[in-house]
Design an enzyme around this catalytic site. Structure first.
Site, PDB file in Angstrom:
ATOM      1  N   GLU A  35       1.033  -1.055  -0.036  1.00  7.32           N
ATOM      2  CA  GLU A  35       0.072  -0.066   0.057  1.00  7.32           C
ATOM      3  C   GLU A  35       0.946   1.212   0.180  1.00  7.32           C
ATOM      4  OE1 GLU A  35      -2.763   0.262   3.248  1.00  7.32           O
ATOM      5  OE2 GLU A  35      -3.472   2.220   2.442  1.00  7.32           O
ATOM      6  N   ARG A 297       5.460 -13.079   9.246  1.00 10.09           N
ATOM      7  CA  ARG A 297       6.153 -11.653   8.946  1.00 10.09           C
ATOM      8  C   ARG A 297       7.329 -11.835   9.933  1.00 10.09           C
ATOM      9  NH1 ARG A 297       2.330  -8.041   8.897  1.00 10.09           N
ATOM     10  NH2 ARG A 297       3.446  -6.352   9.183  1.00 10.09           N
ATOM     11  N   LYS A 307       4.527   0.907   9.645  1.00  9.86           N
ATOM     12  CA  LYS A 307       4.638   2.040   8.954  1.00  9.86           C
ATOM     13  C   LYS A 307       4.075   3.225   9.599  1.00  9.86           C
ATOM     14  CE  LYS A 307       3.063   0.200   4.874  1.00  9.86           C
ATOM     15  NZ  LYS A 307       2.831   0.057   3.335  1.00  9.86           N
TER      16      LYS A 307
HETATM   17  P1  ATP Z   1       2.890  -2.286   7.963  1.00  8.01           P
HETATM   18  O1  ATP Z   1       2.055  -3.033   9.043  1.00  8.01           O
HETATM   19  O2  ATP Z   1       3.993  -2.367   8.313  1.00  8.01           O
HETATM   20  O3  ATP Z   1       1.928  -1.260   7.679  1.00  8.01           O
HETATM   21  P2  ATP Z   1       1.657  -3.737   5.825  1.00  8.01           P
HETATM   22  O4  ATP Z   1       1.344  -5.112   5.914  1.00  8.01           O
HETATM   23  O5  ATP Z   1       0.369  -3.029   6.022  1.00  8.01           O
HETATM   24  O6  ATP Z   1       2.698  -3.495   6.707  1.00  8.01           O
HETATM   25  P3  ATP Z   1       1.763  -3.509   2.804  1.00  8.01           P
HETATM   26  O7  ATP Z   1       2.067  -2.376   1.985  1.00  8.01           O
HETATM   27  O8  ATP Z   1       0.342  -3.756   2.841  1.00  8.01           O
HETATM   28  O9  ATP Z   1       2.010  -3.124   4.389  1.00  8.01           O
HETATM   29  O10 ATP Z   1       2.535  -4.741   2.711  1.00  8.01           O
HETATM   30  C1  ATP Z   1       2.955  -5.264   1.611  1.00  8.01           C
HETATM   31  C2  ATP Z   1       3.369  -6.514   1.574  1.00  8.01           C
HETATM   32  O11 ATP Z   1       4.403  -6.714   2.540  1.00  8.01           O
HETATM   33  C3  ATP Z   1       2.173  -7.554   2.189  1.00  8.01           C
HETATM   34  O12 ATP Z   1       1.967  -8.745   1.486  1.00  8.01           O
HETATM   35  C4  ATP Z   1       2.717  -7.737   3.552  1.00  8.01           C
HETATM   36  O13 ATP Z   1       2.119  -9.105   4.060  1.00  8.01           O
HETATM   37  C5  ATP Z   1       4.059  -7.778   3.473  1.00  8.01           C
HETATM   38  N1  ATP Z   1       4.767  -7.311   4.762  1.00  8.01           N
HETATM   39  C6  ATP Z   1       4.481  -6.338   5.508  1.00  8.01           C
HETATM   40  N2  ATP Z   1       5.244  -6.205   6.449  1.00  8.01           N
HETATM   41  C7  ATP Z   1       5.929  -7.498   6.459  1.00  8.01           C
HETATM   42  C8  ATP Z   1       6.810  -8.040   7.363  1.00  8.01           C
HETATM   43  N3  ATP Z   1       7.264  -7.438   8.643  1.00  8.01           N
HETATM   44  N4  ATP Z   1       7.325  -9.297   7.355  1.00  8.01           N
HETATM   45  C9  ATP Z   1       7.014 -10.114   5.796  1.00  8.01           C
HETATM   46  N5  ATP Z   1       6.169  -9.489   5.101  1.00  8.01           N
HETATM   47  C10 ATP Z   1       5.568  -8.187   5.423  1.00  8.01           C
HETATM   48 MG    MG Z   2      -1.373  -3.725   4.409  1.00  3.05          MG
END
Ligand code: ATP
Ligand code: MG
Length: 598
Positions: A35, A297, A307
């Site tokens: 995102e 994760r 984020k």
């Molecule tokens: P955050 O919780 O940090 O805002 P998010 O999951 O909302 O992260 P996205 O931009 O939606 O962030 O993530 C893009 C991809 O990266 C998704 O498929 C998510 O599952 C993966 N991802 C995010 N954080 C991690 C992590 N700590 N380890 C592995 N994969 C991750």
């Molecule tokens: Mg997300």
């Protein structure tokens, strides 16, 4: 195991191998769907390495998809940084696996097997402008599919407020209550939904919901929202839409439209898998459906990774920006001098599994040292200078000495070092009153200067406060490499730079951003920000580096002998000098200090 010759094995790769062997799939398409509401962090790197690694190993492609369905938090700056970071991470490894589409191309309805369909394709024509995929390119298709659900009696317009919806959804052990609007006629639903889209209703007044099962033990199946009203401008589609689809609806359909075969996400989405499948099945689609798989994760010690928290650090000025070298972002790590290959090595080492755990950040630092040791050119740099005058060395004389650029890689060659009567050494390398086992420069004793002579401390000059500000030495002219006394044994060797030739730099030393292993853990009532390490940045404004670093490209990493790895920054320092960021120390001094303190 190294990335060149290995195929990592894990449960996801096993599933894919099987699908190919059994003919369930003939080609593999994965996706990485960030995102664009922040910069990518090392957790995202794990997902990128997994998705692109699979594309690389199984001769497939991986789509970068901006998951941009929430206009309020998203921004073009993030779209750009995400692409830059992914490309950097993939360079020399899997950049040829990025699936891209033609600029501006959004899927149009087509008939497949007598059913209406939308298909976004990877562009294979050469010489056309390409860009990543955007979920917002599917707004038309998603709207179309929403109408299809309504017509099939599988979605309804609900007038409950967001709070009422939440409240009536119940909990895992408490059944939900049906909305009083659940049994509206198809005609009424169509009419209301079209009017929602046309902007007739204010934000929050109505939603479109899936008609699934309010008594399901899985709360995500209790009539989840499909669309909400948001009169907001979108960074990609402008003011075209005032209704926006929610994740559960948008994600599975975006995967389908792009022909994704294996949709890999993190464990928190396990509970969403049922609704992912429900939507796709309810739509009665003509092509093969994607499947969702979940992995644990990445969590890392001494940092935060959400984020939202990283944004707070940036907005409150706790760091200089998303690319501050202390940040766990890919941009921060790049600026700090971490090679892309070290992030990939790290991701390979941590592997892919189904159980959450926390990885020690020193493993990441180990991977950084591992890569830099092979590639970084060695130079000499004095971080905290102390002037040494060699009294018996001829005034005005300059000598060229030969130094090895990288003992791990002799093809990196040698360079000339300039030596003169006045040099700087590290303040730490001189002690008037030495502690036990101190083998560096002390009054009356000898030490070897790296690549140069043996010197002996004869006297010191002090300021009014009694601090040593200059050391006077004599040297043994026969002791340089090839000389008659070159082999003479002295206990210590120290690094140095020539006062006349060295170049002044600002050096920034970084430490952990947080003082505790898990700053995000607020169970003891402390705010996560209270754990910020007040000493995470130390700026040295008067460091001297040998002149061979002049002209290096920003981002180049050198090993300063005995001191660590340092990356040239593109910014200028407080007094306009070039800046070096300490990438990592040569050894894990943190672990040692921790042991001492405990
Ligand atoms: P955050 O919780 O940090 O805002 P998010 O999951 O909302 O992260 P996205 O931009 O939606 O962030 O993530 C893009 C991809 O990266 C998704 O498929 C998510 O599952 C993966 N991802 C995010 N954080 C991690 C992590 N700590 N380890 C592995 N994969 C991750
Ligand atoms: Mg997300």
């Amino acid at each position: 195991m190294s990335e060149e010759n290995s195929r990592a094995s894990d449960f996801i790769r096993d599933i894919i191998s099987n699908d190919l062997q059994e003919g369930k799939r003939t080609s593999i398409i994965t996706r990485f769907p960030p995102e664009p509401n922040g910069y990518l962090h090392i957790g995202h790197a794990k997902s990128i390495c997994l998705n692109f690694g699979i594309a690389r190993e199984f001769n497939g492609v991986c789509h970068i998809r901006m998951d941009d369905t929430n206009p309020v938090k998203e921004d073009e700056e993030y779209v750009d940084s995400i692409q830059q970071d992914i490309r950097w991470l993939l360079t020399g490894w899997a950049e040829d696996r990025i699936g891209l589409k033609k600029v501006g191309e959004t899927p149009q309805p087509e008939m497949v097997d007598g059913k209406e369909d939308f298909h976004a394709k990877v562009c294979e024509e050469k010489g056309v402008a390409l860009e990543p995929f955007y979920a917002s390119d599917y707004f038309e298709a998603l709207y179309h599919f929403a109408l299809k659900l309504i017509k099939a009696g599988k979605a309804y317009v609900c007038d409950l407020s967001p709070e009422e919806v939440d409240q009536m959804r119940g909990a895992p052990d408490k059944p939900g209550q049906e909305s009083p609007y659940r049994n509206r006629s198809i005609e009424e639903n169509l009419d209301l939904f079209i009017r929602m889209k046309n902007g007739e209703f204010p934000d929050g007044s109505r939603t479109l919901r899936a008609k699934v099962d309010m008594s399901s033990p899985n709360v995500w199946m209790r009539d989840p929202l499909i669309y909400r009203i948001r009169h907001a401008s979108h960074h990609h589609t402008g003011d075209k839409w005032c209704i926006y689809p929610l994740y559960d609806f948008a994600h599975c359909i975006s995967d389908y439209i792009e022909g994704i075969t294996h949709s890999i996400c993190t464990l928190e989405f396990v509970v969403h898998r049922a609704i992912y499948d429900w939507f796709l099945e309810a739509l009665d689609l003509p092509r093969q459906l994607p499947h969702q798989y979940e992995f644990a994760r990445l969590n890392l010690t001494y940092t935060v990774m959400s984020k939202r928290k990283l944004l707070a650090l940036v907005q409150q000025g706790k760091v200089s920006g998303w690319d501050d070298p202390r940040m766990p972002t890919i941009a921060g790590m790049r600026r700090r001098g971490y090679p892309a290959s070290s992030l990939r090595l790290f991701c390979e080492k941590i592997g892919v599994a189904k159980r959450e755990n926390v990885i020690d950040v020193s493993l990441l630092e180990f991977c950084v040292r591992e890569q830099l040791n092979k590639t970084a050119l060695r130079v000499m740099g004095v971080l905290r200078p102390l002037k040494v005058v060699i009294d018996n060395y001829p005034e005005g004389k300059t000598e060229e000495l030969e130094a090895i650029n990288n003992p791990e890689d002799l093809s990196a060659g040698t360079r000339k070092l300039l030596f003169g009567r006045e040099i700087y050494i590290e303040q730490d390398d001189f002690r008037e009153v030495p502690p036990p086992k101190y083998y560096r420069l002390v009054p009356g004793k000898e030490v070897r200067l790296r690549y140069a002579y043996i010197i002996k401390c004869e006297s010191v000059v002090k300021d009014v406060d009694g601090n040593v500000i200059e050391v006077h030495c004599t040297y043994d002219p026969d002791s340089k490499a090839g000389g008659p006394t070159a082999g003479r044994k002295v206990k210590g060797t120290i690094h140095w730079v020539s006062v006349q030739h060295a170049v002044k730099h600002e050096v920034r030393l970084y430490d952990r951003l947080f003082n505790v292993e898990d700053p995000a853990d607020e169970s003891d009532g402390t705010d996560w920000m209270s754990h910020l390490n007040p000493n995470s940045l130390e700026v040295l404004s008067e460091s001297y580096i040998e002149p061979s670093v002049v002209g290096a490209a920003p981002g180049t990493v050198f090993q300063f002998e005995r001191m660590g790895y340092f990356a040239l920054d593109s910014a200028k320092g407080q007094q306009g000098e070039p800046v070096f960021n300490r990438t990592v120390t040569l050894r894990d001094s943190w672990a040692k200090a921790q042991k001492k303190n405990s």
